[in-house]
Every structure is written in C-alpha cells, then in structure tokens.
Design an enzyme around this catalytic site. Structure first.
Site, PDB file in Angstrom:
ATOM      1  N   CYS A  79      39.348  44.307  30.951  1.00  0.00           N
ATOM      2  CA  CYS A  79      40.221  43.864  29.869  1.00  0.00           C
ATOM      3  C   CYS A  79      40.380  44.960  28.815  1.00  0.00           C
ATOM      4  O   CYS A  79      41.467  45.135  28.258  1.00  0.00           O
ATOM      5  CB  CYS A  79      39.670  42.581  29.255  1.00  0.00           C
ATOM      6  SG  CYS A  79      39.654  41.212  30.448  1.00  0.00           S
ATOM      7  N   HIS A  94      40.716  37.176  33.949  1.00  0.00           N
ATOM      8  CA  HIS A  94      39.913  36.940  32.742  1.00  0.00           C
ATOM      9  C   HIS A  94      40.828  36.397  31.650  1.00  0.00           C
ATOM     10  O   HIS A  94      42.057  36.458  31.764  1.00  0.00           O
ATOM     11  CB  HIS A  94      39.261  38.241  32.283  1.00  0.00           C
ATOM     12  CG  HIS A  94      38.055  38.618  33.080  1.00  0.00           C
ATOM     13  ND1 HIS A  94      37.234  39.656  32.733  1.00  0.00           N
ATOM     14  CD2 HIS A  94      37.517  38.088  34.207  1.00  0.00           C
ATOM     15  CE1 HIS A  94      36.249  39.762  33.597  1.00  0.00           C
ATOM     16  NE2 HIS A  94      36.397  38.823  34.514  1.00  0.00           N
ATOM     17  N   GLU A 113      41.680  37.507  28.653  1.00  0.00           N
ATOM     18  CA  GLU A 113      42.604  38.485  28.087  1.00  0.00           C
ATOM     19  C   GLU A 113      43.711  38.831  29.078  1.00  0.00           C
ATOM     20  O   GLU A 113      44.880  38.949  28.704  1.00  0.00           O
ATOM     21  CB  GLU A 113      41.853  39.762  27.684  1.00  0.00           C
ATOM     22  CG  GLU A 113      40.784  39.549  26.642  1.00  0.00           C
ATOM     23  CD  GLU A 113      39.404  39.251  27.221  1.00  0.00           C
ATOM     24  OE1 GLU A 113      38.411  39.490  26.517  1.00  0.00           O
ATOM     25  OE2 GLU A 113      39.314  38.770  28.377  1.00  0.00           O
TER      26      GLU A 113
END
Length: 145
Positions: A82, A50, A52
């Site tokens: 995350c 992802h 992040e």
C-alpha cells in the site's frame, strides 16, 4: 472525531461484518471522499485487496494531479504494498488511525516526503487487537508471515 477517519473506521467495521479483516480506508480530494474501501482479501479471494488498495480501486481512474491533491485515511499503518501505491501516485498525506498493532512502511513514506499523521485512535487499535487475538492465522497471512 474527523469525519473521514470515521468513514475509514466504518469501512473497517463493514469488512469485519463480511468475515474479513477490519482495515478501512478512504481517499479524500478537496474535502470529498472519492474512494472508499476495506480489506477484501478474504471476501474476494484476493492477494492484493488491502483497505488502501480497495479505496484506490474504488476511486477509479484519477489524474496525477488529483492524487497529488488528495489525502488517504487508513485505520492501520500502510504495508509495503500500500505504501508503494501511495508513492506511485504521489499522494502527499496519509492519516493513520493506529500503528501499534502493525507498523508499516512509515519510515519509507516519510523519507520520500509523505506527511504522516498517526492519530493513535483507540477504536482502530481495539478493532485490530480483537481481530488479531481471535484470528492470528488469517492476520499473519494478510501481512505475509
């Protein structure tokens, strides 16, 4: 606009241009970007990349103190994965571009003392709305649905 949120948006746009999901993030320490990234699940065939997570990975190994002094900027509300990384590393503040298309684990983060600022940024919102409208299957895969 804040230059760090703009950097996260630039990352999101880069991810979209690569055929991925338009979510970007930057990790900022003492006014400097030390890690930047965007969702690369499609590009790398990854289960965890992802935006992040990519920014944290690209920041490289950091001391616990560095994380405790950092701010994470993300174009979209952080998911459970995350958010877990934010909590694990003790990142005290997260600036979120928008949380209308997806509301992540904001309640958990706040409960654990993380300061959240949601900007309700129209550019972040429109990027995600357009992506979800054209790629609903890929979006649902990304959020585990």
């Amino acid at each position: 606009m804040d230059k760090f949120m703009q950097a996260a948006i630039d990352e999101a746009r880069q991810g979209l241009a690569e055929g991925g999901i338009p979510i970007g993030s930057v990790l900022v320490h003492n006014g400097q970007i030390i890690g930047r990234g965007h969702n690369r699940r499609v590009q790398q065939g990854s289960a965890i990349r992802h935006g992040e997570m990519d920014a944290l990975e690209n920041a490289g190994r950091q001391s616990a103190q560095t994380y405790r002094e950092s701010v994470l900027y993300t174009t979209l509300s952080p998911c459970a994965m995350c958010s877990g990384a934010i909590l694990l590393y003790g990142i005290p503040k997260v600036i979120i571009g928008e949380n209308q298309t997806f509301l992540g684990e904001e309640a958990l983060l706040r409960e654990r003392g993380v300061q959240l600022d949601v900007l309700h940024n129209n550019e972040c919102l429109h990027l995600m709305q357009a992506f979800i409208a054209t790629q609903p299957t890929l979006w649902n895969e990304d959020i585990g649905e």
